[in-house]
Design a protein around this motif. Structure first.
Motif, PDB file in Angstrom:
ATOM      1  N   SER A 170       0.833  -1.200   0.000  1.00 55.09           N
ATOM      2  CA  SER A 170       0.000   0.000   0.000  1.00 55.09           C
ATOM      3  C   SER A 170       0.865   1.247   0.000  1.00 55.09           C
ATOM      4  N   LYS A 171       0.208   2.336  -0.323  1.00 59.62           N
ATOM      5  CA  LYS A 171       0.843   3.642  -0.424  1.00 59.62           C
ATOM      6  C   LYS A 171       0.063   4.585   0.488  1.00 59.62           C
ATOM      7  N   VAL A 172       0.704   5.093   1.534  1.00 59.89           N
ATOM      8  CA  VAL A 172      -0.007   5.858   2.556  1.00 59.89           C
ATOM      9  C   VAL A 172       0.638   7.230   2.735  1.00 59.89           C
ATOM     10  N   MET A 173      -0.192   8.262   2.802  1.00 56.70           N
ATOM     11  CA  MET A 173       0.276   9.601   3.137  1.00 56.70           C
ATOM     12  C   MET A 173       0.104   9.821   4.635  1.00 56.70           C
ATOM     13  N   ILE A 174       1.170  10.213   5.318  1.00 58.17           N
ATOM     14  CA  ILE A 174       1.136  10.482   6.755  1.00 58.17           C
ATOM     15  C   ILE A 174       1.329  11.974   6.955  1.00 58.17           C
ATOM     16  N   ILE A 175       0.339  12.624   7.543  1.00 55.73           N
ATOM     17  CA  ILE A 175       0.400  14.071   7.763  1.00 55.73           C
ATOM     18  C   ILE A 175       0.820  14.324   9.203  1.00 55.73           C
ATOM     19  N   GLY A 176       1.950  15.002   9.389  1.00 56.44           N
ATOM     20  CA  GLY A 176       2.505  15.267  10.705  1.00 56.44           C
ATOM     21  C   GLY A 176       3.874  14.636  10.836  1.00 56.44           C
ATOM     22  N   CYS A 177       4.720  15.274  11.657  1.00 54.96           N
ATOM     23  CA  CYS A 177       6.070  14.739  11.850  1.00 54.96           C
ATOM     24  C   CYS A 177       6.538  14.995  13.282  1.00 54.96           C
ATOM     25  N   GLY A 178       5.587  14.938  14.238  1.00 57.55           N
ATOM     26  CA  GLY A 178       5.931  15.089  15.648  1.00 57.55           C
ATOM     27  C   GLY A 178       6.282  13.755  16.273  1.00 57.55           C
ATOM     28  N   GLY A 179       6.157  13.676  17.608  1.00 58.98           N
ATOM     29  CA  GLY A 179       6.564  12.481  18.331  1.00 58.98           C
ATOM     30  C   GLY A 179       5.766  11.246  17.970  1.00 58.98           C
ATOM     31  N   VAL A 180       4.427  11.361  17.936  1.00 54.65           N
ATOM     32  CA  VAL A 180       3.584  10.219  17.587  1.00 54.65           C
ATOM     33  C   VAL A 180       3.803   9.821  16.135  1.00 54.65           C
ATOM     34  N   ALA A 181       3.865  10.810  15.247  1.00 57.67           N
ATOM     35  CA  ALA A 181       4.081  10.519  13.828  1.00 57.67           C
ATOM     36  C   ALA A 181       5.403   9.792  13.620  1.00 57.67           C
ATOM     37  N   SER A 218       4.354  17.571   6.143  1.00 58.13           N
ATOM     38  CA  SER A 218       4.237  18.434   7.313  1.00 58.13           C
ATOM     39  C   SER A 218       4.502  19.875   6.908  1.00 58.13           C
ATOM     40  N   ARG A 219       4.141  20.779   7.808  1.00 56.53           N
ATOM     41  CA  ARG A 219       4.424  22.192   7.578  1.00 56.53           C
ATOM     42  C   ARG A 219       5.933  22.456   7.549  1.00 56.53           C
ATOM     43  N   THR A 220       6.686  21.646   8.325  1.00 59.38           N
ATOM     44  CA  THR A 220       8.141  21.829   8.412  1.00 59.38           C
ATOM     45  C   THR A 220       8.830  20.722   7.623  1.00 59.38           C
ATOM     46  N   LEU A 221       9.200  21.011   6.401  1.00 55.84           N
ATOM     47  CA  LEU A 221       9.766  20.004   5.502  1.00 55.84           C
ATOM     48  C   LEU A 221      11.081  19.441   6.033  1.00 55.84           C
ATOM     49  N   SER A 222      11.860  20.271   6.718  1.00 54.53           N
ATOM     50  CA  SER A 222      13.167  19.808   7.203  1.00 54.53           C
ATOM     51  C   SER A 222      13.032  18.638   8.175  1.00 54.53           C
ATOM     52  N   LYS A 223      11.969  18.641   8.995  1.00 55.83           N
ATOM     53  CA  LYS A 223      11.748  17.527   9.915  1.00 55.83           C
ATOM     54  C   LYS A 223      11.431  16.244   9.158  1.00 55.83           C
ATOM     55  N   LYS A 280       5.990  19.313   1.807  1.00 50.35           N
ATOM     56  CA  LYS A 280       5.560  20.397   2.688  1.00 50.35           C
ATOM     57  C   LYS A 280       4.074  20.632   2.448  1.00 50.35           C
ATOM     58  N   VAL A 281       3.293  20.717   3.522  1.00 55.02           N
ATOM     59  CA  VAL A 281       1.868  20.993   3.370  1.00 55.02           C
ATOM     60  C   VAL A 281       1.349  21.708   4.612  1.00 55.02           C
ATOM     61  N   ASP A 282       0.414  22.593   4.402  1.00 51.44           N
ATOM     62  CA  ASP A 282      -0.282  23.272   5.501  1.00 51.44           C
ATOM     63  C   ASP A 282      -1.579  22.516   5.751  1.00 51.44           C
ATOM     64  N   LEU A 289      -1.794  12.537  11.569  1.00 48.81           N
ATOM     65  CA  LEU A 289      -1.096  12.630  12.852  1.00 48.81           C
ATOM     66  C   LEU A 289      -0.675  14.072  13.113  1.00 48.81           C
ATOM     67  N   ALA A 290      -1.438  14.996  12.550  1.00 43.50           N
ATOM     68  CA  ALA A 290      -1.254  16.420  12.837  1.00 43.50           C
ATOM     69  C   ALA A 290      -2.012  16.746  14.121  1.00 43.50           C
ATOM     70  N   LEU A 291      -2.409  17.993  14.307  1.00 43.80           N
ATOM     71  CA  LEU A 291      -3.136  18.384  15.517  1.00 43.80           C
ATOM     72  C   LEU A 291      -4.634  18.100  15.360  1.00 43.80           C
TER      73      LEU A 291
END
Length: 419
Positions: free
Chosen positions: A2-13, A34-39, A59-61, A83-85
């Motif tokens: 499968s091919k999955v998009m994961i939104i968010g790059c914090g601790g849980v993500a 995520s909003r912060t591409l570098s992460k 990068k996405v808002d 996995l964003a807010l």
């Protein structure tokens, strides 16, 4: 595959992404957005050499539905894992609807600005209808049921631990251990110590808002609301010891009350030390838990968002957190005409989690079920057009996956009950 998009790059993500990469047979490709591409890029660089999963980043808002739609159409995933807010649940759901792609999250919708007059009007009406005054509930997302059915896509809500695993525990107990479930007590114990005077184990803004809100529980067909932290119990947790725990409002109560036939009472308890409570009360008293914007030096700031910037980032707590978590459910009811009680729970070690995925156990116990719930959807095991919580599907494959992917559970007969 499968091919999955994961939104968010914090601790849980980060945990969920680690686990997807361990499970390349299912997750052949993932996008970290995520909003912060570098992460996203830093996590890809760390994981790419260790996995067969193909990782891309973007990068996405997540507040912007149009941006999300464009990215989903470009990547064409089999599912979107949010996995964003919790503030961003609805914009991501709108994007999934527009693209007819299944949606998965770990926590229900919360409004970011609770002082917005339009939102307040809806909120106050919902409080009256629902019987509790928490800023978060499932009704906002359940309202998408018909649209998801018409689009022919699954929306899986709350596949973290609580909500998520605890709701699967309830479905498992109902299927295998009871003819009738009468009471459910959900117990969330964190026996970890990070060494800071005050820090939260997940997003400070979300954590402090939930803890400082009125508590509520389900009893005899209606909600009972209580002042914040006004019901306290003590419990001796396996591998952790005796802890003080307090009754809170929590979203899975709302779903379980709807989906477990004949249940008479559902409560949610979480452990807190006195130091945490003292700090929180002080912050509340001086206004730092407020969501109302104030003007400071010509700029508008939201006090609780400012406080978030002052507190330790939960994603940095892993190396210094020691101890264990114990999260589970105590059920009472009837089986074959006789009274029965069981306790289903998981114990997780903070340092073992850090050694595996460089995260403390709070993020681990949410990130692993996020991967598992997504796996259930993309494998077609949990595939039903509409909006559902985790207790509305067959619990057996999910429970089996918990044992396989790092969250083994135990069943204890005749446990000590909470009075």
């Amino acid at each position: 595959m499968s091919k999955v998009m994961i939104i968010g790059c914090g601790g849980v993500a980060s945990v969920a992404i680690h686990k997807c990469c361990q499970n390349s047979e299912v997750f052949s490709e993932i996008m970290i957005a995520s909003r912060t591409l570098s992460k996203c890029d830093a996590l890809k660089e760390k994981l790419a050499p260790t996995t067969k999963t193909i990782i891309t980043t973007a990068k996405v808002d997540a507040d912007c539905t149009e941006e999300l739609i464009a990215l989903i159409k470009q990547y064409q995933p089999d599912a979107v894992l949010n996995l964003a807010l919790p503030y961003q649940d609805l914009t991501i759901m709108d994007a999934c609807l527009a693209c007819k792609v299944p949606y998965i999250d770990t926590a229900n919708y919360e409004a970011e600005n609770t002082d917005d007059p339009a939102w307040r009007a809806i909120y106050e009406k919902r409080c009256e209808e629902l019987g509790f005054s928490a800023y978060f509930d499932y009704s906002w997302q359940w309202a998408y049921m018909d649209r998801f059915k018409e689009a022919g896509i699954t929306g899986l809500l709350g596949t973290g631990f609580d909500p998520g695993v605890t709701s699967v525990f309830a479905a498992y107990a109902q299927k295998h251990y009871f003819d009738e479930i009468h009471t459910i007590d959900i117990l969330d114990c964190n026996g970890g110590d990070h060494g800071y005077p005050f820090a939260t184990n997940f997003n400070p803004e979300i954590n402090l808002r939930e803890v400082s809100a009125p508590g509520s529980y389900w009893e005899n067909g209606h909600w009972v609301e209580i002042p914040p932290m006004s019901i306290k119990r003590e419990y001796n947790f396996d591998e952790v010891g005796e802890k003080d725990m307090y009754l809170l409002h929590h979203e899975e109560i709302e779903a379980l009350a709807k989906n477990i036939p004949g249940v008479k009472r559902i409560r949610f308890f979480m452990t807190f030390g006195q130091s945490y409570l003292t700090h929180m009360k002080c912050l509340e008293n001086v206004g730092l838990l407020s969501t109302t914007p104030i003007t400071f030096n010509g700029q508008q700031i939201v006090p609780i968002q400012f406080l978030k910037e002052l507190l330790p980032d939960p994603s940095t707590l892993g190396p210094r957190t020691v101890g264990k978590t114990n999260i589970g459910c105590i059920f009472t009811g009837i089986k074959d005409g006789k009274e029965r009680s069981i306790y289903i729970y998981n114990v997780c070690d903070h340092q073992e989690c850090y050694r595996e995925v460089e995260s403390q156990a709070i993020s681990y116990t949410t990130g692993v079920p996020a991967m598992i719930g997504t796996m259930m959807v993309v494998n077609g095991l949990w595939n039903k057009p509409g909006i559902y919580t985790t207790d509305e599907f067959d619990p057996d494959p999910y429970m089996e996956a918990l044992n396989k992917w790092g969250l083994p559970w135990k069943v204890v007969e005749n446990p000590v009950l909470v009075d």
